[in-house]
Design an enzyme around this catalytic site. Structure first.
Site, PDB file in Angstrom:
ATOM      1  N   TYR A   1      89.899  26.341  13.368  1.00 59.06           N
ATOM      2  CA  TYR A   1      91.135  25.590  13.086  1.00 59.06           C
ATOM      3  C   TYR A   1      91.847  26.159  11.865  1.00 59.06           C
ATOM      4  CZ  TYR A   1      94.032  21.949  10.926  1.00 59.06           C
ATOM      5  OH  TYR A   1      95.067  21.281  10.313  1.00 59.06           O
TER       6      TYR A   1
ATOM      7  N   PHE B   1     105.295  20.295  13.219  1.00 58.77           N
ATOM      8  CA  PHE B   1     103.988  19.620  13.120  1.00 58.77           C
ATOM      9  C   PHE B   1     103.038  20.057  14.245  1.00 58.77           C
ATOM     10  CE2 PHE B   1     106.988  16.507  11.341  1.00 58.77           C
ATOM     11  CZ  PHE B   1     106.345  16.068  10.200  1.00 58.77           C
TER      12      PHE B   1
ATOM     13  N   THR C   1      97.959  23.007   6.224  1.00 53.08           N
ATOM     14  CA  THR C   1      96.800  22.279   5.681  1.00 53.08           C
ATOM     15  C   THR C   1      96.202  22.980   4.461  1.00 53.08           C
ATOM     16  OG1 THR C   1      94.495  21.753   6.231  1.00 53.08           O
ATOM     17  CG2 THR C   1      95.471  23.512   7.477  1.00 53.08           C
ATOM     18  N   ASP C   2      95.516  22.207   3.629  1.00 50.99           N
ATOM     19  CA  ASP C   2      94.798  22.799   2.488  1.00 50.99           C
ATOM     20  C   ASP C   2      93.556  23.559   2.957  1.00 50.99           C
ATOM     21  OD1 ASP C   2      93.239  20.601   3.256  1.00 50.99           O
ATOM     22  OD2 ASP C   2      92.902  19.860   1.216  1.00 50.99           O
ATOM     23  N   GLU C   3      93.158  23.360   4.241  1.00 51.04           N
ATOM     24  CA  GLU C   3      91.911  23.978   4.709  1.00 51.04           C
ATOM     25  C   GLU C   3      92.018  25.501   4.785  1.00 51.04           C
ATOM     26  OE1 GLU C   3      89.914  21.877   7.890  1.00 51.04           O
ATOM     27  OE2 GLU C   3      90.920  20.015   7.344  1.00 51.04           O
TER      28      GLU C   3
ATOM     29  N   ASP D   1     107.178  17.709  22.220  1.00 56.09           N
ATOM     30  CA  ASP D   1     105.733  17.493  22.146  1.00 56.09           C
ATOM     31  C   ASP D   1     105.125  17.710  23.521  1.00 56.09           C
ATOM     32  OD1 ASP D   1     103.097  16.103  22.016  1.00 56.09           O
ATOM     33  OD2 ASP D   1     103.782  15.596  19.995  1.00 56.09           O
TER      34      ASP D   1
ATOM     35  N   LYS E   1      95.472  28.109  11.498  1.00 57.20           N
ATOM     36  CA  LYS E   1      96.573  27.621  10.655  1.00 57.20           C
ATOM     37  C   LYS E   1      96.934  28.673   9.600  1.00 57.20           C
ATOM     38  CE  LYS E   1      98.426  24.136  10.620  1.00 57.20           C
ATOM     39  NZ  LYS E   1      99.623  23.596  11.347  1.00 57.20           N
TER      40      LYS E   1
ATOM     41  N   THR F   1      99.569  16.430  24.526  1.00 64.01           N
ATOM     42  CA  THR F   1      98.147  16.716  24.773  1.00 64.01           C
ATOM     43  C   THR F   1      97.388  15.398  24.557  1.00 64.01           C
ATOM     44  OG1 THR F   1      97.639  17.152  22.453  1.00 64.01           O
ATOM     45  CG2 THR F   1      98.465  19.020  23.766  1.00 64.01           C
TER      46      THR F   1
ATOM     47  N   PRO G   1      78.692  23.005  11.860  1.00 57.06           N
ATOM     48  CA  PRO G   1      78.457  24.414  11.481  1.00 57.06           C
ATOM     49  C   PRO G   1      79.568  24.897  10.543  1.00 57.06           C
ATOM     50  CG  PRO G   1      78.528  24.147  13.899  1.00 57.06           C
ATOM     51  CD  PRO G   1      78.922  22.822  13.297  1.00 57.06           C
TER      52      PRO G   1
ATOM     53  N   LYS H   1      88.943  11.543  14.183  1.00 55.64           N
ATOM     54  CA  LYS H   1      88.876  11.934  12.776  1.00 55.64           C
ATOM     55  C   LYS H   1      88.089  10.879  12.012  1.00 55.64           C
ATOM     56  CE  LYS H   1      91.722  15.485  13.344  1.00 55.64           C
ATOM     57  NZ  LYS H   1      92.971  15.786  12.702  1.00 55.64           N
ATOM     58  N   LEU H   2      87.581  11.267  10.836  1.00 52.64           N
ATOM     59  CA  LEU H   2      86.582  10.448  10.138  1.00 52.64           C
ATOM     60  C   LEU H   2      86.969   8.966  10.026  1.00 52.64           C
ATOM     61  CD1 LEU H   2      83.889  10.441   8.424  1.00 52.64           C
ATOM     62  CD2 LEU H   2      85.381  10.530   6.444  1.00 52.64           C
TER      63      LEU H   2
ATOM     64  N   TYR I   1      77.986  13.355   9.019  1.00 53.95           N
ATOM     65  CA  TYR I   1      77.464  14.717   9.165  1.00 53.95           C
ATOM     66  C   TYR I   1      76.667  15.112   7.918  1.00 53.95           C
ATOM     67  CZ  TYR I   1      81.123  15.403  12.799  1.00 53.95           C
ATOM     68  OH  TYR I   1      81.947  15.312  13.900  1.00 53.95           O
TER      69      TYR I   1
HETATM   70  P1  NAD Z   1      97.759  15.639  15.880  1.00 51.43           P
HETATM   71  O1  NAD Z   1      96.698  16.415  16.592  1.00 51.43           O
HETATM   72  O2  NAD Z   1      97.612  14.159  15.750  1.00 51.43           O
HETATM   73  O3  NAD Z   1      99.171  15.906  16.574  1.00 51.43           O
HETATM   74  C1  NAD Z   1      99.558  17.156  17.058  1.00 51.43           C
HETATM   75  C2  NAD Z   1     100.701  16.946  18.030  1.00 51.43           C
HETATM   76  O4  NAD Z   1     101.097  18.247  18.521  1.00 51.43           O
HETATM   77  C3  NAD Z   1     100.320  16.109  19.257  1.00 51.43           C
HETATM   78  O5  NAD Z   1     101.322  15.158  19.504  1.00 51.43           O
HETATM   79  C4  NAD Z   1     100.243  17.141  20.383  1.00 51.43           C
HETATM   80  O6  NAD Z   1     100.588  16.588  21.659  1.00 51.43           O
HETATM   81  C5  NAD Z   1     101.265  18.174  19.924  1.00 51.43           C
HETATM   82  N1  NAD Z   1     101.016  19.499  20.497  1.00 51.43           N
HETATM   83  C6  NAD Z   1      99.814  20.149  20.597  1.00 51.43           C
HETATM   84  N2  NAD Z   1      99.975  21.339  21.197  1.00 51.43           N
HETATM   85  C7  NAD Z   1     101.317  21.456  21.457  1.00 51.43           C
HETATM   86  C8  NAD Z   1     102.108  22.471  22.043  1.00 51.43           C
HETATM   87  N3  NAD Z   1     101.559  23.614  22.504  1.00 51.43           N
HETATM   88  N4  NAD Z   1     103.441  22.281  22.156  1.00 51.43           N
HETATM   89  C9  NAD Z   1     104.006  21.117  21.708  1.00 51.43           C
HETATM   90  N5  NAD Z   1     103.301  20.125  21.159  1.00 51.43           N
HETATM   91  C10 NAD Z   1     101.967  20.288  21.024  1.00 51.43           C
HETATM   92  O7  NAD Z   1      97.891  16.340  14.462  1.00 51.43           O
HETATM   93  P2  NAD Z   1      98.328  15.708  13.056  1.00 51.43           P
HETATM   94  O8  NAD Z   1      97.118  15.206  12.360  1.00 51.43           O
HETATM   95  O9  NAD Z   1      99.493  14.812  13.262  1.00 51.43           O
HETATM   96  O10 NAD Z   1      98.795  17.031  12.286  1.00 51.43           O
HETATM   97  C11 NAD Z   1     100.150  17.479  12.365  1.00 51.43           C
HETATM   98  C12 NAD Z   1     100.269  18.768  11.579  1.00 51.43           C
HETATM   99  O11 NAD Z   1      99.891  18.542  10.229  1.00 51.43           O
HETATM  100  C13 NAD Z   1      99.356  19.881  12.098  1.00 51.43           C
HETATM  101  O12 NAD Z   1     100.082  21.097  12.046  1.00 51.43           O
HETATM  102  C14 NAD Z   1      98.181  19.899  11.127  1.00 51.43           C
HETATM  103  O13 NAD Z   1      97.650  21.199  11.013  1.00 51.43           O
HETATM  104  C15 NAD Z   1      98.880  19.451   9.847  1.00 51.43           C
HETATM  105  N6  NAD Z   1      98.011  18.737   8.892  1.00 51.43           N
HETATM  106  C16 NAD Z   1      97.245  17.670   9.288  1.00 51.43           C
HETATM  107  C17 NAD Z   1      96.484  16.991   8.338  1.00 51.43           C
HETATM  108  C18 NAD Z   1      95.659  15.781   8.720  1.00 51.43           C
HETATM  109  O14 NAD Z   1      94.900  15.275   7.879  1.00 51.43           O
HETATM  110  N7  NAD Z   1      95.765  15.241   9.925  1.00 51.43           N
HETATM  111  C19 NAD Z   1      96.479  17.398   7.009  1.00 51.43           C
HETATM  112  C20 NAD Z   1      97.272  18.492   6.633  1.00 51.43           C
HETATM  113  C21 NAD Z   1      98.036  19.151   7.584  1.00 51.43           C
HETATM  114  P1  TYD Z   2      87.755  15.142   9.788  1.00 53.40           P
HETATM  115  O1  TYD Z   2      88.388  13.799   9.805  1.00 53.40           O
HETATM  116  O2  TYD Z   2      87.355  15.768  11.090  1.00 53.40           O
HETATM  117  O3  TYD Z   2      88.738  16.094   8.951  1.00 53.40           O
HETATM  118  P2  TYD Z   2      88.494  17.599   8.352  1.00 53.40           P
HETATM  119  O4  TYD Z   2      87.337  18.212   9.028  1.00 53.40           O
HETATM  120  O5  TYD Z   2      89.787  18.253   8.722  1.00 53.40           O
HETATM  121  O6  TYD Z   2      88.311  17.424   6.872  1.00 53.40           O
HETATM  122  O7  TYD Z   2      86.462  15.065   8.885  1.00 53.40           O
HETATM  123  C1  TYD Z   2      86.540  14.642   7.529  1.00 53.40           C
HETATM  124  C2  TYD Z   2      85.156  14.782   6.939  1.00 53.40           C
HETATM  125  O8  TYD Z   2      84.292  13.835   7.586  1.00 53.40           O
HETATM  126  C3  TYD Z   2      84.538  16.143   7.187  1.00 53.40           C
HETATM  127  O9  TYD Z   2      83.773  16.496   6.032  1.00 53.40           O
HETATM  128  C4  TYD Z   2      83.615  15.917   8.377  1.00 53.40           C
HETATM  129  C5  TYD Z   2      83.180  14.479   8.201  1.00 53.40           C
HETATM  130  N1  TYD Z   2      82.875  13.739   9.462  1.00 53.40           N
HETATM  131  C6  TYD Z   2      81.663  13.054   9.588  1.00 53.40           C
HETATM  132  O10 TYD Z   2      80.824  13.050   8.664  1.00 53.40           O
HETATM  133  N2  TYD Z   2      81.416  12.376  10.742  1.00 53.40           N
HETATM  134  C7  TYD Z   2      82.306  12.353  11.778  1.00 53.40           C
HETATM  135  O11 TYD Z   2      82.006  11.735  12.831  1.00 53.40           O
HETATM  136  C8  TYD Z   2      83.564  13.053  11.624  1.00 53.40           C
HETATM  137  C9  TYD Z   2      84.583  13.060  12.724  1.00 53.40           C
HETATM  138  C10 TYD Z   2      83.808  13.730  10.443  1.00 53.40           C
END
Ligand code: NAD
Ligand code: TYD
Length: 361
Positions: A159, A80, A133-135, A32, A163, A35, A292, A198-199, A216
């Site tokens: 993003y 991850f 991700t599903d995005e 890791d 992905k 960051t 946006p 995150k939200l 938002y």
């Molecule tokens: P996160 O941002 O919390 O964690 C990412 C980790 O990657 C951090 O520990 C960061 O230090 C490390 N990292 C970043 N750049 C790096 C690099 N160049 N080399 C090595 N390590 C690095 O993200 P998360 O929410 O834990 O998501 C993990 C994975 O799951 C991601 O690939 C994301 O796309 C995917 N994902 C996340 C969600 C979600 O809701 N959070 C949903 C579906 C998929």
């Molecule tokens: P987020 O947690 O950033 O996840 P993602 O954009 O990957 O779905 O946001 C979840 C939803 O919440 C998204 O529709 C944006 C919205 N949101 C807000 O309305 N206010 C906020 O301050 C944040 C961070 C997200």
């Protein structure tokens, strides 16, 4: 046996590492870059545990990856590591291309070179699980069926585009080079150790501090929420029994508009951490300028992983969200520690641009 986990100090990765080591003695090497999103404190419970090694390093560093594969000889990679926040990708897409695209490419190449030097049995048994991700599928209209694995890719944010690119590379490395890759596309996760940008954690943290809860636009964007422990269980099943070359969509079957999520959090906080004057946290809700290109709706059809691997979420949203609020209430020192100067700068940048005076912090 050893697993190589990348990004295992982030939100989902650290939940995976902690969960895995509570069930198995298989060693984990955790690469890791630490960051802003990576936090070794997430792994504090593993201090002194020889089954876990945290290495600070970059997935874009080919020489480091070559050395790691040669010395650690992992039987599988769980990938991850990523830049993961849509809003940050809008403000600065470069880091997303670097880590998510170049980094995944570098990791795939290192895995390919390593696997090529293995005997047939080890080569066949090796797994590269690419966590996505599903995005990547873009946005659904109301009433459209949920994303299944054959849905066309239509990423809309830097993003999700980065992905999507990484998914295509992972697919091609299987198709062309025979690397045993499995891709998972999961919906929005929530739970312990999620960074408060995150939200869900942002709303909890702001509400406890008496700050505005920035919704938002109209707040009617829909996400399919999954408890992080259920995502980790799905990945464990994929690692154990998933078919190389296959995509598995993972979701909570739990679609909710953002505004409903925020009201649910306010109601839980009213009960679990009432304000001194007994007014509802909901009075802090503030509509701000929209993101946006904001995707309107995500929903995942998790039928394949249910049918093939017998996975289903164990947590309901009611139980998972209550656990999550309780975790943030019990771990306010963790929250305070991640709210560094850099965090405050980000919050000011993101929310001042949306018309919230002074940012949300
Ligand atoms: P996160 O941002 O919390 O964690 C990412 C980790 O990657 C951090 O520990 C960061 O230090 C490390 N990292 C970043 N750049 C790096 C690099 N160049 N080399 C090595 N390590 C690095 O993200 P998360 O929410 O834990 O998501 C993990 C994975 O799951 C991601 O690939 C994301 O796309 C995917 N994902 C996340 C969600 C979600 O809701 N959070 C949903 C579906 C998929
Ligand atoms: P987020 O947690 O950033 O996840 P993602 O954009 O990957 O779905 O946001 C979840 C939803 O919440 C998204 O529709 C944006 C919205 N949101 C807000 O309305 N206010 C906020 O301050 C944040 C961070 C997200």
């Amino acid at each position: 046996m050893t697993l190589l986990v990348t990004g295992g100090a982030g939100f989902i990765g650290s939940n995976f590492v902690l969960d895995r080591l509570s069930r198995s003695d298989e060693r984990i090497v955790n690469l890791d870059l630490l960051t802003y999103a990576g936090n070794p404190a997430n792994l504090a419970a593993l201090a002194g545990d020889e089954r876990h090694v945290l290495i600070k390093g970059d997935i874009c560093d080919a020489a480091l990856l070559e050395r790691l594969f040669a010395t650690e000889r992992p039987r599988a990679v769980l990938h991850f590591a990523a830049e993961s926040h849509v809003d940050r990708s809008i403000h600065g897409p470069g880091a997303f291309i670097r880590t998510n695209v170049d980094g995944t490419y570098t990791l795939l190449e290192a895995a390919r070179a390593y696997v090529a030097g293995q005997d047939d049995a080890a080569r066949t048994a090796f797994r590269f699980v690419h966590v996505s991700t599903d995005e990547v599928y873009g946005s659904l209209s109301p009433g459209e069926p949920a994303f299944n694995e054959t849905r066309r890719y239509e990423p809309n944010s830097p993003y999700s585009a980065s992905k999507a690119a990484s998914d295509h590379l992972a697919r091609a490395w299987h198709h062309t080079y025979g690397l045993p890759v499995i891709i998972t596309n999961c919906s929005n996760n929530y739970g312990p150790y999620q960074f408060p940008e995150k939200l869900i954690p942002l709303m909890i943290v702001n509400a406890l501090a008496g700050r505005a809860l920035p919704v938002y636009g109209d707040g009617m964007q829909v996400r399919d929420w999954l408890y992080v422990g259920d995502h980790c269980a799905a990945l464990a099943r994929v690692l154990e029994a998933g078919r190389p070359g296959t995509v598995y969509n993972i979701g909570g079957c739990n679609e909710k508009p953002n505004l409903e999520i925020v009201h649910t959090l306010c109601a839980l906080l009213d009960e679990m951490a009432p304000r001194a004057d007994r007014s509802s946290h909901a009075q802090l809700i503030t509509h701000v300028a929209d993101r946006p290109g904001h995707d309107r709706r995500y929903a995942v059809d998790a039928g394949r992983i249910a049918a093939e691997l017998g996975w289903q979420p164990a947590e309901t949203f009611t139980s998972g969200i209550r656990k999550t609020v309780a975790w943030y209430l019990d771990n306010q020192a963790w929250v305070a520690a991640v709210q560094s100067g850099a965090y405050r700068d980000w919050v000011a940048t993101n929310y001042e641009a949306r018309g919230l005076n002074g940012g949300a912090a």
